[in-house]
Design a protein around this motif. Structure first.
Motif, short mmCIF file in Angstrom:
data_model
loop_
_atom_site.label_atom_id
_atom_site.label_comp_id
_atom_site.label_asym_id
_atom_site.label_seq_id
_atom_site.Cartn_x
_atom_site.Cartn_y
_atom_site.Cartn_z
N VAL A 1 2.27 1.89 -3.60
CA VAL A 1 1.22 2.39 -4.50
C VAL A 1 0.96 3.86 -4.22
CG1 VAL A 1 -1.25 2.23 -5.03
CG2 VAL A 1 0.14 0.15 -4.94
N HIS A 2 0.81 4.20 -2.95
CA HIS A 2 0.54 5.59 -2.56
C HIS A 2 1.69 6.52 -2.98
CE1 HIS A 2 -1.06 8.90 -0.21
NE2 HIS A 2 0.14 9.03 0.34
N GLN A 3 2.92 6.11 -2.73
CA GLN A 3 4.07 6.96 -3.05
C GLN A 3 4.22 7.18 -4.55
OE1 GLN A 3 7.03 4.67 -0.81
NE2 GLN A 3 7.34 6.44 0.52
N THR B 1 -7.32 18.62 -5.24
CA THR B 1 -6.51 17.64 -5.93
C THR B 1 -6.95 17.66 -7.39
OG1 THR B 1 -6.41 16.29 -3.93
CG2 THR B 1 -5.76 15.23 -6.00
N ARG C 1 1.77 7.02 -6.84
CA ARG C 1 0.66 7.89 -7.28
C ARG C 1 0.91 9.34 -6.86
NH1 ARG C 1 -3.75 3.47 -6.96
NH2 ARG C 1 -3.75 2.93 -9.17
N ASP C 2 1.49 9.54 -5.69
CA ASP C 2 1.78 10.91 -5.23
C ASP C 2 2.78 11.63 -6.12
OD1 ASP C 2 -0.02 11.12 -3.18
OD2 ASP C 2 1.46 11.01 -1.56
N PRO D 1 0.82 -1.22 0.00
CA PRO D 1 0.00 0.00 0.00
C PRO D 1 0.85 1.27 0.00
CG PRO D 1 -0.77 -1.53 1.69
CD PRO D 1 0.53 -2.07 1.16
N LYS D 2 1.95 1.25 0.73
CA LYS D 2 2.85 2.40 0.79
C LYS D 2 3.43 2.72 -0.59
CE LYS D 2 7.44 3.31 2.49
NZ LYS D 2 8.55 2.79 3.25
N THR E 1 0.54 13.51 -8.60
CA THR E 1 -0.65 14.16 -8.08
C THR E 1 -0.36 15.63 -7.80
OG1 THR E 1 -1.39 12.10 -7.08
CG2 THR E 1 -2.39 14.11 -6.25
#
Length: 186
Positions: A116-118, A158, A120-121, A113-114, A124
């Motif tokens: 994927v989030h990083q 966003t 995508r960020d 999860p980390k 963004t």
């Protein structure tokens, strides 16, 4: 398919996503594998020259390089040498799939999860609005970060997901119509 398996697919394979987050399946668009996007971010260049092109090319940043190094290090360090050796020369997406099949669930739950989030960020665009939330009438919030008190604008937009959110009351405006409504209120 489990949530962790979905994350592996998002990291390693092109897949369908819903850009407007409405849950309507007819809005699905193809998204490149997140590891492909990470590779692209490593080589992205910003044109720093003015006018006429031909300006010097600057690296996008070390963030993507550091993140890829972290992924590769975690894959290597969480497997036994006899598990890692056969997959060491595989491309990173294939190595991550093999790692997911070999590693205990704990590291997968901690890292997937980390990552994927990083990733995508990296793509963004967010910005704060200097305005008062029309729902809770709050303009700024106070937060403590690393022992420091900070003040931030309560409303954040966003761009990619076309959303605005109030950090105080949690109200969210999604889509062009809601954002136009919010703009009229502030």
């Amino acid at each position: 398919m489990t949530n962790l398996e979905d994350l592996v697919v998002h990291l390693t394979e092109d897949h369908k996503v819903n850009p407007d987050k409405t849950g309507k399946t007819f809005n699905l668009v193809e998204e490149y594998a997140l590891l492909t996007q990470l590779e692209q971010a490593k080589t992205m260049r910003l044109n720093s020259g003015g006018g006429g092109g031909g300006g010097a090319k600057l690296p996008f940043g070390v963030g993507p390089v550091d993140l890829q190094n972290e992924i590769e290090t975690v894959i290597m360090s969480t497997l036994q040498p006899w598990q890692y050796a056969p997959i060491a020369k595989l491309p990173l997406p294939e190595r991550l799939k093999e790692w997911f099949g070999l590693v205990d669930i704990g590291p997968a739950e901690n890292y997937l999860p980390k990552w994927v989030h990083q990733i995508r960020d990296l793509f963004t665009t967010k910005f704060h609005l200097e305005a008062t939330c029309p729902e809770c009438h709050t303009a700024t919030i106070t937060q403590e970060q690393d022992g420091q008190i900070t003040h931030k604008d309560a409303l954040m937009v966003t761009v990619e997901s076309q959303t605005a959110t109030c950090a105080n009351c949690g109200n969210t405006w999604t889509g062009v119509d809601d954002l136009n409504y919010l703009a009229g209120k502030i």
